[in-house]
Design a protein around this motif. Sequence first.
Motif, PDB file in Angstrom:
ATOM      1  N   GLU A  45      46.073  19.759  43.506  1.00  0.00           N
ATOM      2  CA  GLU A  45      45.616  20.693  42.565  1.00  0.00           C
ATOM      3  C   GLU A  45      44.396  21.341  42.756  1.00  0.00           C
ATOM      4  N   PRO A  46      44.070  22.564  42.412  1.00  0.00           N
ATOM      5  CA  PRO A  46      44.890  23.243  41.455  1.00  0.00           C
ATOM      6  C   PRO A  46      45.801  24.107  42.221  1.00  0.00           C
ATOM      7  N   LEU A  47      45.747  24.240  43.512  1.00  0.00           N
ATOM      8  CA  LEU A  47      46.762  25.091  44.441  1.00  0.00           C
ATOM      9  C   LEU A  47      48.207  24.633  44.097  1.00  0.00           C
ATOM     10  N   ALA A  48      48.426  23.501  43.943  1.00  0.00           N
ATOM     11  CA  ALA A  48      49.883  23.049  43.826  1.00  0.00           C
ATOM     12  C   ALA A  48      50.438  23.538  42.510  1.00  0.00           C
ATOM     13  N   GLY A  49      49.873  23.678  41.429  1.00  0.00           N
ATOM     14  CA  GLY A  49      50.290  23.993  40.298  1.00  0.00           C
ATOM     15  C   GLY A  49      49.964  25.572  39.663  1.00  0.00           C
ATOM     16  N   ALA A  50      49.205  26.231  40.705  1.00  0.00           N
ATOM     17  CA  ALA A  50      48.759  27.520  40.456  1.00  0.00           C
ATOM     18  C   ALA A  50      49.946  28.468  40.437  1.00  0.00           C
ATOM     19  N   ASP A  51      49.863  29.658  39.486  1.00  0.00           N
ATOM     20  CA  ASP A  51      50.806  30.628  39.318  1.00  0.00           C
ATOM     21  C   ASP A  51      51.085  31.292  40.808  1.00  0.00           C
ATOM     22  N   PRO A  52      52.123  31.364  41.292  1.00  0.00           N
ATOM     23  CA  PRO A  52      52.508  31.864  42.504  1.00  0.00           C
ATOM     24  C   PRO A  52      51.962  33.314  42.531  1.00  0.00           C
ATOM     25  N   GLU A  53      52.115  34.136  41.490  1.00  0.00           N
ATOM     26  CA  GLU A  53      51.355  35.688  41.520  1.00  0.00           C
ATOM     27  C   GLU A  53      49.967  35.796  41.828  1.00  0.00           C
ATOM     28  N   HIS A  54      49.532  34.858  41.067  1.00  0.00           N
ATOM     29  CA  HIS A  54      48.004  34.677  41.218  1.00  0.00           C
ATOM     30  C   HIS A  54      47.460  34.287  42.317  1.00  0.00           C
ATOM     31  N   VAL A  55      48.055  33.543  42.998  1.00  0.00           N
ATOM     32  CA  VAL A  55      47.824  33.146  44.615  1.00  0.00           C
ATOM     33  C   VAL A  55      48.126  34.298  45.383  1.00  0.00           C
ATOM     34  N   CYS A  56      49.199  34.789  45.272  1.00  0.00           N
ATOM     35  CA  CYS A  56      49.578  35.958  46.023  1.00  0.00           C
ATOM     36  C   CYS A  56      48.569  37.023  45.826  1.00  0.00           C
ATOM     37  N   ARG A  57      48.267  37.365  44.767  1.00  0.00           N
ATOM     38  CA  ARG A  57      47.388  38.439  44.315  1.00  0.00           C
ATOM     39  C   ARG A  57      46.078  38.350  45.137  1.00  0.00           C
ATOM     40  N   LEU A  58      45.487  37.128  45.198  1.00  0.00           N
ATOM     41  CA  LEU A  58      44.043  36.688  45.722  1.00  0.00           C
ATOM     42  C   LEU A  58      44.195  36.515  47.083  1.00  0.00           C
ATOM     43  N   MET A  59      45.399  35.981  47.764  1.00  0.00           N
ATOM     44  CA  MET A  59      45.404  36.073  49.300  1.00  0.00           C
ATOM     45  C   MET A  59      45.545  37.374  49.742  1.00  0.00           C
ATOM     46  N   LEU A  60      46.224  38.289  49.205  1.00  0.00           N
ATOM     47  CA  LEU A  60      46.571  39.349  49.708  1.00  0.00           C
ATOM     48  C   LEU A  60      45.217  40.235  49.663  1.00  0.00           C
ATOM     49  N   ASP A  61      44.856  40.172  48.581  1.00  0.00           N
ATOM     50  CA  ASP A  61      43.482  40.908  48.491  1.00  0.00           C
ATOM     51  C   ASP A  61      42.451  40.557  49.436  1.00  0.00           C
ATOM     52  N   ALA A  62      42.231  39.334  49.681  1.00  0.00           N
ATOM     53  CA  ALA A  62      41.279  38.644  50.687  1.00  0.00           C
ATOM     54  C   ALA A  62      41.975  39.094  52.097  1.00  0.00           C
ATOM     55  N   ALA A  63      43.109  38.969  52.549  1.00  0.00           N
ATOM     56  CA  ALA A  63      43.568  39.341  53.793  1.00  0.00           C
ATOM     57  C   ALA A  63      43.519  40.599  54.188  1.00  0.00           C
ATOM     58  N   ARG A  64      43.378  41.628  53.196  1.00  0.00           N
ATOM     59  CA  ARG A  64      43.199  42.967  53.535  1.00  0.00           C
ATOM     60  C   ARG A  64      41.652  43.439  54.085  1.00  0.00           C
ATOM     61  N   THR A  65      40.874  42.358  54.067  1.00  0.00           N
ATOM     62  CA  THR A  65      39.642  42.633  54.680  1.00  0.00           C
ATOM     63  C   THR A  65      39.757  42.394  56.222  1.00  0.00           C
ATOM     64  N   LEU A  66      40.914  41.551  56.428  1.00  0.00           N
ATOM     65  CA  LEU A  66      41.193  41.280  58.008  1.00  0.00           C
ATOM     66  C   LEU A  66      41.953  42.339  58.703  1.00  0.00           C
ATOM     67  N   LEU A  67      43.009  42.383  57.779  1.00  0.00           N
ATOM     68  CA  LEU A  67      44.359  43.453  58.204  1.00  0.00           C
ATOM     69  C   LEU A  67      44.331  44.507  57.352  1.00  0.00           C
ATOM     70  N   GLU A  68      43.534  45.737  57.541  1.00  0.00           N
ATOM     71  CA  GLU A  68      43.566  46.870  56.900  1.00  0.00           C
ATOM     72  C   GLU A  68      44.628  47.570  56.366  1.00  0.00           C
ATOM     73  N   ARG A  69      45.820  47.333  57.381  1.00  0.00           N
ATOM     74  CA  ARG A  69      47.033  48.048  57.023  1.00  0.00           C
ATOM     75  C   ARG A  69      47.808  47.186  56.065  1.00  0.00           C
ATOM     76  N   LEU A  70      47.352  46.393  55.557  1.00  0.00           N
ATOM     77  CA  LEU A  70      48.163  45.517  54.388  1.00  0.00           C
ATOM     78  C   LEU A  70      48.282  46.534  53.227  1.00  0.00           C
ATOM     79  N   PRO A  71      49.895  46.648  52.628  1.00  0.00           N
ATOM     80  CA  PRO A  71      49.627  47.695  51.531  1.00  0.00           C
ATOM     81  C   PRO A  71      48.745  46.913  50.333  1.00  0.00           C
TER      82      PRO A  71
END
Length: 190
Positions: free
Chosen positions: A164-190
């Motif tokens: 925890e807290p990752l194990a019980g985190a809302d998947p949408e929230h985790v996905c949003r945070l991860m993708l936002d951060a990943a766009r700094t490395l992979l700029e062509r992510l939508p």
Amino acid sequence: MTTEKTVRRRDAEATRQSLIEAAAGLFAERGYDRTTVRAIADRAGVNQALLFRYFGSKTALFGEVVAQDGRRQLRETPAERLLETALRNLLAPGGTPPGDRSLEVFLRSVGGDDEAARTSRLLTEEYADVLAGLTDADDAELRSALVLAWLLGIGLTRVVVRQEPLAGADPEHVCRLMLDAARTLLERLP
């Protein structure tokens, strides 16, 4: 003209595929630990010695099952959606059935030297190559490796360690945070 060697090779490939399909079904139903070599062979309609002949071990067969699913995802998913698709599959509520230890087995096999480990490493490299194409940076390979390591780390922490807290985190929230951060490395992510 079909030679005996060609027929045997075709039969061998059909048997190999039968074993993969039987194993995939049983791993999904029972999980890795409760699936026996005998059950896989029975479902495939072959002698269990053939499983060892074609794969060497149940773990190596499992690696092949995981790799087939991963390669299907690579074929069917546009590059710019691959990270999101993989992440959503990893985070899906109930996405990992009780007793399904596919991610755990995948993570544990990567460092080995058997067929499952080689298959896992090759699949990881294929994903990294696709992700590297989502940036024009000179260090594209490093960027894709970092994002992929992050994805595998999320899987390890959430699914295997269940921390925890990752194990019980809302998947949408985790996905949003991860993708936002990943766009700094992979700029062509939508």
